[in-house]
Design an enzyme around this catalytic site. Structure first.
Site, PDB file in Angstrom:
ATOM      1  N   LYS A  85       0.869  -1.186   0.000  1.00 11.83           N
ATOM      2  CA  LYS A  85       0.000   0.000   0.000  1.00 11.83           C
ATOM      3  C   LYS A  85       0.896   1.222   0.000  1.00 11.83           C
ATOM      4  O   LYS A  85       2.043   1.149   0.459  1.00 11.83           O
ATOM      5  CB  LYS A  85      -0.872   0.005   1.260  1.00 11.83           C
ATOM      6  CG  LYS A  85      -2.107   0.884   1.153  1.00 11.83           C
ATOM      7  CD  LYS A  85      -3.272   0.182   0.499  1.00 11.83           C
ATOM      8  CE  LYS A  85      -4.404   1.141   0.203  1.00 11.83           C
ATOM      9  NZ  LYS A  85      -5.604   0.429  -0.282  1.00 11.83           N
ATOM     10  N   ASP A  87      -6.985   4.237  -4.646  1.00  7.58           N
ATOM     11  CA  ASP A  87      -7.665   4.139  -3.353  1.00  7.58           C
ATOM     12  C   ASP A  87      -8.270   5.528  -3.134  1.00  7.58           C
ATOM     13  O   ASP A  87      -8.474   6.268  -4.119  1.00  7.58           O
ATOM     14  CB  ASP A  87      -6.664   3.750  -2.233  1.00  7.58           C
ATOM     15  CG  ASP A  87      -7.352   3.395  -0.918  1.00  7.58           C
ATOM     16  OD1 ASP A  87      -7.955   2.325  -0.837  1.00  7.58           O
ATOM     17  OD2 ASP A  87      -7.317   4.206   0.038  1.00  7.58           O
TER      18      ASP A  87
HETATM   19  P1  NDP Z   1     -12.886   7.766  -3.081  1.00  8.16           P
HETATM   20  O1  NDP Z   1     -11.828   8.763  -2.864  1.00  8.16           O
HETATM   21  O2  NDP Z   1     -13.433   7.551  -4.439  1.00  8.16           O
HETATM   22  O3  NDP Z   1     -14.122   8.093  -2.110  1.00  8.16           O
HETATM   23  C1  NDP Z   1     -13.970   8.168  -0.738  1.00  8.16           C
HETATM   24  C2  NDP Z   1     -15.287   8.586  -0.119  1.00  8.16           C
HETATM   25  O4  NDP Z   1     -15.181   8.488   1.299  1.00  8.16           O
HETATM   26  C3  NDP Z   1     -15.639  10.036  -0.414  1.00  8.16           C
HETATM   27  O5  NDP Z   1     -17.030  10.170  -0.422  1.00  8.16           O
HETATM   28  C4  NDP Z   1     -15.016  10.764   0.779  1.00  8.16           C
HETATM   29  O6  NDP Z   1     -15.612  12.000   1.056  1.00  8.16           O
HETATM   30  C5  NDP Z   1     -15.280   9.787   1.892  1.00  8.16           C
HETATM   31  N1  NDP Z   1     -14.262   9.939   2.931  1.00  8.16           N
HETATM   32  C6  NDP Z   1     -12.913   9.851   2.772  1.00  8.16           C
HETATM   33  N2  NDP Z   1     -12.296  10.074   3.935  1.00  8.16           N
HETATM   34  C7  NDP Z   1     -13.265  10.308   4.834  1.00  8.16           C
HETATM   35  C8  NDP Z   1     -13.270  10.603   6.211  1.00  8.16           C
HETATM   36  N3  NDP Z   1     -12.126  10.708   6.895  1.00  8.16           N
HETATM   37  N4  NDP Z   1     -14.477  10.769   6.827  1.00  8.16           N
HETATM   38  C9  NDP Z   1     -15.640  10.664   6.132  1.00  8.16           C
HETATM   39  N5  NDP Z   1     -15.701  10.386   4.808  1.00  8.16           N
HETATM   40  C10 NDP Z   1     -14.537  10.218   4.189  1.00  8.16           C
HETATM   41  O7  NDP Z   1     -12.319   6.401  -2.469  1.00  8.16           O
HETATM   42  P2  NDP Z   1     -12.832   4.905  -2.703  1.00  8.16           P
HETATM   43  O8  NDP Z   1     -14.293   4.899  -2.917  1.00  8.16           O
HETATM   44  O9  NDP Z   1     -11.932   4.284  -3.681  1.00  8.16           O
HETATM   45  O10 NDP Z   1     -12.477   4.249  -1.292  1.00  8.16           O
HETATM   46  C11 NDP Z   1     -13.426   4.180  -0.210  1.00  8.16           C
HETATM   47  C12 NDP Z   1     -13.006   3.089   0.754  1.00  8.16           C
HETATM   48  O11 NDP Z   1     -12.969   1.836   0.074  1.00  8.16           O
HETATM   49  C13 NDP Z   1     -11.624   3.260   1.386  1.00  8.16           C
HETATM   50  O12 NDP Z   1     -11.649   2.732   2.709  1.00  8.16           O
HETATM   51  C14 NDP Z   1     -10.743   2.376   0.512  1.00  8.16           C
HETATM   52  O13 NDP Z   1      -9.574   1.950   1.188  1.00  8.16           O
HETATM   53  C15 NDP Z   1     -11.697   1.229   0.270  1.00  8.16           C
HETATM   54  N6  NDP Z   1     -11.373   0.378  -0.884  1.00  8.16           N
HETATM   55  C16 NDP Z   1     -11.304   0.908  -2.138  1.00  8.16           C
HETATM   56  C17 NDP Z   1     -11.014   0.102  -3.215  1.00  8.16           C
HETATM   57  C18 NDP Z   1     -11.038   0.601  -4.615  1.00  8.16           C
HETATM   58  O14 NDP Z   1     -10.970  -0.234  -5.521  1.00  8.16           O
HETATM   59  N7  NDP Z   1     -11.164   1.889  -4.855  1.00  8.16           N
HETATM   60  C19 NDP Z   1     -10.704  -1.341  -3.026  1.00  8.16           C
HETATM   61  C20 NDP Z   1     -10.909  -1.819  -1.675  1.00  8.16           C
HETATM   62  C21 NDP Z   1     -11.202  -0.960  -0.660  1.00  8.16           C
HETATM   63  P3  NDP Z   1     -14.815  13.352   0.685  1.00  8.16           P
HETATM   64  O15 NDP Z   1     -14.872  13.431  -0.801  1.00  8.16           O
HETATM   65  O16 NDP Z   1     -15.569  14.438   1.388  1.00  8.16           O
HETATM   66  O17 NDP Z   1     -13.418  13.169   1.209  1.00  8.16           O
END
Ligand code: NDP
Length: 450
Positions: A130, A170
């Site tokens: 990571k 991510d």
């Molecule tokens: P994105 O950046 O596309 O979206 C993240 C979302 O989560 C946004 O809506 C963001 O809001 C919100 N968010 C981020 N940080 C916080 C926080 N501290 N508190 C509240 N909301 C928060 O990321 P992904 O959708 O790719 O990832 C989301 C989760 O899924 C993560 O935990 C990631 O590790 C996990 N994941 C992702 C994978 C992938 O293929 N993308 C694979 C496996 C797991 P805002 O825009 O306001 O920051």
């Protein structure tokens, strides 16, 4: 026996904490795994003698670097860059890059550690890694993001490669960032290889990769529900986040006939009593992926309710899909979910539930799918992207989706195999941890003391 195991876990954790001070998320992730694995280690002393737990909790390599770049005002900015190469026993390091101001060593080590078990569960030959940066893409121009990505990749390119370490996206790293980083890698190395996954379709990407994590999390929920003769159609769902994972979770839930009530971002959540439709979802995708706006705008546009600074877990729902970030469900939230009738939690995000929340879910005997199993569809499809890159032959949408679906069904079966308790309850935490561990541990034993 249980007391003796607790003592062993606590002794082991005391050493991990002393060796990795201040890395609270890493401690949390290790403890959850060690609690599940300790009985297995005791039954199989060769792993104890081989010091597998001690080795598996120490990254093979940690790379830390400076990322200097110039903003639109001509001012020099400095960020931190990281890559944690955690374990390569079963394949090249594989895992995403996170760009978010909260990124630090402890968070990336927790994510890299989880990734080792997750990747093993997929059955594909991928080790765990990571990386990322404390860079915040929010509010930056496309040019600033590009200059940052180019500087980040200038250093990272020395350490990665299609057979060594293959990063992906991510939080904060989507198609745009992967594109800029891929372009810079290609320029520096003068080679067109599958060094990153999540690439655009025209330049080596795989169909279904953007959808994979969200779709996979819903497929996993579907499998969990089947164990209780339940199905997704007709059920209500609370989803958190509104990024990549949340968007495609909602898309698949709608296809399967669920009613989705919520979405969120780091500022608050929206509650749409009428349900989020396909049209509304398309609007959210444009809002988040192109206009890069806030979820509050959904409430203004569609007359939904908006709750500033809150998370959606007090909403009454049958299913919950946490898809934002780590530790976004605490014990109180978990309690509210269970009291509201929630029967299944499928974690799209990594470690979104605190240990106390997990305890509530397990005590209430609900169907609880931890991230390392439920969201493994993303990295699994990255693995399929690597396969297509190696073959230099793309698969159709149907073929990739079918393989993804099969992988999620198999991961579920592994969890059932190793997680069934004496009363018949399936403890997916134990199932995923033990199921993911065995293959990596055997590979480490076979490869000697390395
Ligand atoms: P994105 O950046 O596309 O979206 C993240 C979302 O989560 C946004 O809506 C963001 O809001 C919100 N968010 C981020 N940080 C916080 C926080 N501290 N508190 C509240 N909301 C928060 O990321 P992904 O959708 O790719 O990832 C989301 C989760 O899924 C993560 O935990 C990631 O590790 C996990 N994941 C992702 C994978 C992938 O293929 N993308 C694979 C496996 C797991 P805002 O825009 O306001 O920051």
């Amino acid at each position: 026996m249980a007391d003796l195991l607790d003592v062993k876990v606590n002794d082991f954790m005391a050493k991990v904490i002393a060796k990795n001070p201040g890395e609270t998320e890493f401690h949390q992730a290790v403890k959850e795994v060690v609690e599940s694995i300790m009985p297995f280690i005791e039954e199989n002393p060769k792993f104890r003698h081989g010091k597998i737990l001690e080795r598996i909790t120490e990254p093979e390599r940690v790379i830390l670097f400076r990322v200097p770049w110039i903003d639109d005002k001509g001012e020099i900015q400095i960020n931190k860059g990281y890559r944690i190469e955690m374990n390569s026993a079963i394949g090249p390091y594989k895992g995403g890059l996170r760009f978010h101001p909260t990124v630090n060593l402890g968070i990336l080590k927790f994510l890299a550690f989880e990734q080792v078990f997750k990747n093993s569960l997929t059955t594909l030959p991928m080790g765990g890694g990571k990386g990322g940066s404390d860079f915040d893409p929010k509010g930056k121009s496309d040019n600033e993001v590009m200059r940052f990505c180019q500087s980040f990749m200038t250093e990272l390119s020395r350490h990665i490669g299609q057979d060594t370490d293959v990063p992906a996206g991510d939080i904060g790293v989507g198609g745009r960032e992967i594109g800029y980083m891929f372009g810079q890698y290609k320029r520096i190395r003068n080679e067109f290889t599958g060094v990153l996954t999540g690439k655009g379709l025209e330049w080596g990407g795989s169909l279904i990769r953007p959808e994979a994590t969200g779709y996979g999390s819903v497929y996993f929920a579907e499998e969990m529900l089947k164990t209780r003769n339940e199905k997704i159609a007709g059920k209500t769902a609370a989803v958190s986040g509104s990024g990549n994972v949340a968007q495609y979770t909602v898309e698949k839930l709608l296809t399967l006939g669920a009613k989705v009530l919520t979405l969120s971002d780091s500022s608050g959540y929206i509650y749409d009593a009428e349900g989020i439709t396909t049209e509304k979802l398309a609007w959210v995708m444009d809002l988040k992926n192109n206009r890069r706006g806030r979820i509050q705008e959904y409430a203004d546009k569609y007359g939904a309710k908006y709750y500033e600074g809150q998370r959606p877990w007090s909403v009454k729902c049958d299913m919950a899909f946490p898809s934002a970030t780590q530790n976004e469900i605490n014990a109180e939230d978990a309690d509210k979910l269970c009291k509201g009738g929630c029967m299944v939690v499928s974690e799209g995000a990594n470690m979104p539930s605190t240990p106390e929340a997990v305890e509530v879910f397990l005590k209430e005997r609900i169907l609880y799918g931890p991230g390392k199993a439920a969201n493994a569809g993303g990295v699994a499809t990255s693995g399929l992207e690597m396969t297509q890159n190696s073959m230099r032959l793309p698969w159709s949408r149907e073929e990739v989706d079918q393989r993804l679906h099969e992988i999620m069904i198999n991961i579920h079966a592994t969890c059932v195999k190793y997680g069934r308790e004496s009363d018949g309850y399936i403890n997916y935490v134990k199932g995923a941890n033990v199921g993911g561990f065995i293959k990596v541990a055997n590979a480490m034993m076979a490869q000697g003391v390395v």
